[in-house]
Design an enzyme around this catalytic site. Sequence first.
Site, short mmCIF file in Angstrom:
data_model
loop_
_atom_site.label_atom_id
_atom_site.label_comp_id
_atom_site.label_asym_id
_atom_site.label_seq_id
_atom_site.Cartn_x
_atom_site.Cartn_y
_atom_site.Cartn_z
NE ARG A 1 -3.90 0.47 1.81
CZ ARG A 1 -5.15 0.51 2.28
NH1 ARG A 1 -5.43 1.21 3.36
NH2 ARG A 1 -6.11 -0.16 1.68
CG HIS B 1 -8.13 -0.11 -3.14
ND1 HIS B 1 -7.36 -1.21 -2.82
CD2 HIS B 1 -8.83 0.20 -2.02
CE1 HIS B 1 -7.60 -1.55 -1.55
NE2 HIS B 1 -8.48 -0.72 -1.05
CD GLN C 1 -12.96 -1.95 -1.31
OE1 GLN C 1 -12.20 -1.89 -0.37
NE2 GLN C 1 -14.19 -2.45 -1.19
CG ASP D 1 -13.49 6.02 -1.16
OD1 ASP D 1 -13.53 5.87 0.08
OD2 ASP D 1 -12.42 5.98 -1.82
CB CYS E 1 -14.16 0.96 -0.54
SG CYS E 1 -13.63 2.67 -0.38
NE ARG F 1 -10.42 -5.49 0.04
CZ ARG F 1 -9.64 -4.50 0.49
NH1 ARG F 1 -10.18 -3.44 1.05
NH2 ARG F 1 -8.32 -4.52 0.31
N1 CP Z 1 -11.29 -0.37 1.97
C1 CP Z 1 -10.04 -0.44 2.46
O1 CP Z 1 -9.08 -0.63 1.73
O2 CP Z 1 -9.95 -0.30 3.81
P1 CP Z 1 -8.61 -0.13 4.67
O3 CP Z 1 -8.05 1.22 4.34
O4 CP Z 1 -9.09 -0.23 6.08
O5 CP Z 1 -7.66 -1.22 4.30
N1 NVA Z 2 -9.86 6.59 -1.41
C1 NVA Z 2 -9.50 6.15 -0.10
C2 NVA Z 2 -9.72 4.68 0.02
C3 NVA Z 2 -9.44 4.11 1.37
C4 NVA Z 2 -9.65 2.62 1.40
C5 NVA Z 2 -8.05 6.51 0.20
O1 NVA Z 2 -7.21 6.39 -0.71
O2 NVA Z 2 -7.75 6.92 1.31
#
Ligand code: CP
Ligand code: NVA
Length: 301
Positions: free
Chosen positions: A102, A129, A132, A220, A260, A288
């Site tokens: 990430r 992502h 997701q 989101d 999400c 997930r």
């Molecule tokens: N939706 C998602 O990726 O959640 P987290 O940021 O908690 O991993």
């Molecule tokens: N768009 C959000 C998604 C979190 C799962 C972010 O990037 O923070």
Amino acid sequence: MKHVLSMTDLSKEDIMDILETGEDLKEKRIKGKVTDLLKNKSLAMIFEKSSTRTRVSFEVAMSDMGGHSLYLNQRDMQIGRGETVADTAKVLSRYVSAITARVNSHSTVEELAEHATVPVINALSDKEHPCQILADLLTIKEYKSTLEGQKLTWVGDGNNVCNSMILGCVIVGMEIAVACPDGYEPDDDIVKMAREMGGKVEILRDPIEASTDADVLYTDVWISMGDEEERDKRLSDLADYQINSTLLDVAKNDVIIMHCLPAHRGEEISAEVMDGTHSVVFDQAENRLHAQKALILKLIG
Ligand code: CP
Ligand code: NVA
């Protein structure tokens, strides 16, 4: 060997295969059946940003299948003290069967993939992502039986999750309409690519027009990780783009509400809709686990 950095790294066949395996693994878990499909396999998980769902679902996915995962906070790694991404990728490849990361910048997962000799999975970047979206497609399939022809409306910020959703919808034969204010559109190159792939992708300003007859309403957060400094501007610019009962009323009667997570009730979604009968957000979160199990199995099983 395959990396999954973008939804476009998966064909329709790959996705349908992952969803089928995910459904099967979900059923097995409900029945309490254990598997050792990933015995002696390890997954390195690099996190430059916070996570609840992604971290826990990957860890449990590995342990459920007899494998092992390593949570690597970037701050505790030598990468945080200047070791290169390339060297990190080469070293981790000598220990583990796959790497998930990430990252702040999408170029970091690309660099990891360039130098790793094991599969690299994007666990969220500023651009996409994909993990997701696999869980989301599994959820839509569970509720609607079929994906083809469903209309998904995205309301709010055209962000990383939106980019992957556009690609995911187009690959599996769904329509997508995005309702967002000026300046919050999804990436141009992604929209262009999705349209070139033959997909129906509409970018609209009016959330009511976009939500009319939707099978799925999706949103989101307005302030993604990394956007914190723009908080006030975003709250004001996106104020008219909340999923609430007004949008629910113009969508199909059996519309499902998706997010999400994490959610901010009162911002991108009203509390009433988030916790209402159309909401499937916790099924998404659960999925997930099942979808990622299937993805990992496809890459290293
Ligand atoms: N939706 C998602 O990726 O959640 P987290 O940021 O908690 O991993
Ligand atoms: N768009 C959000 C998604 C979190 C799962 C972010 O990037 O923070």
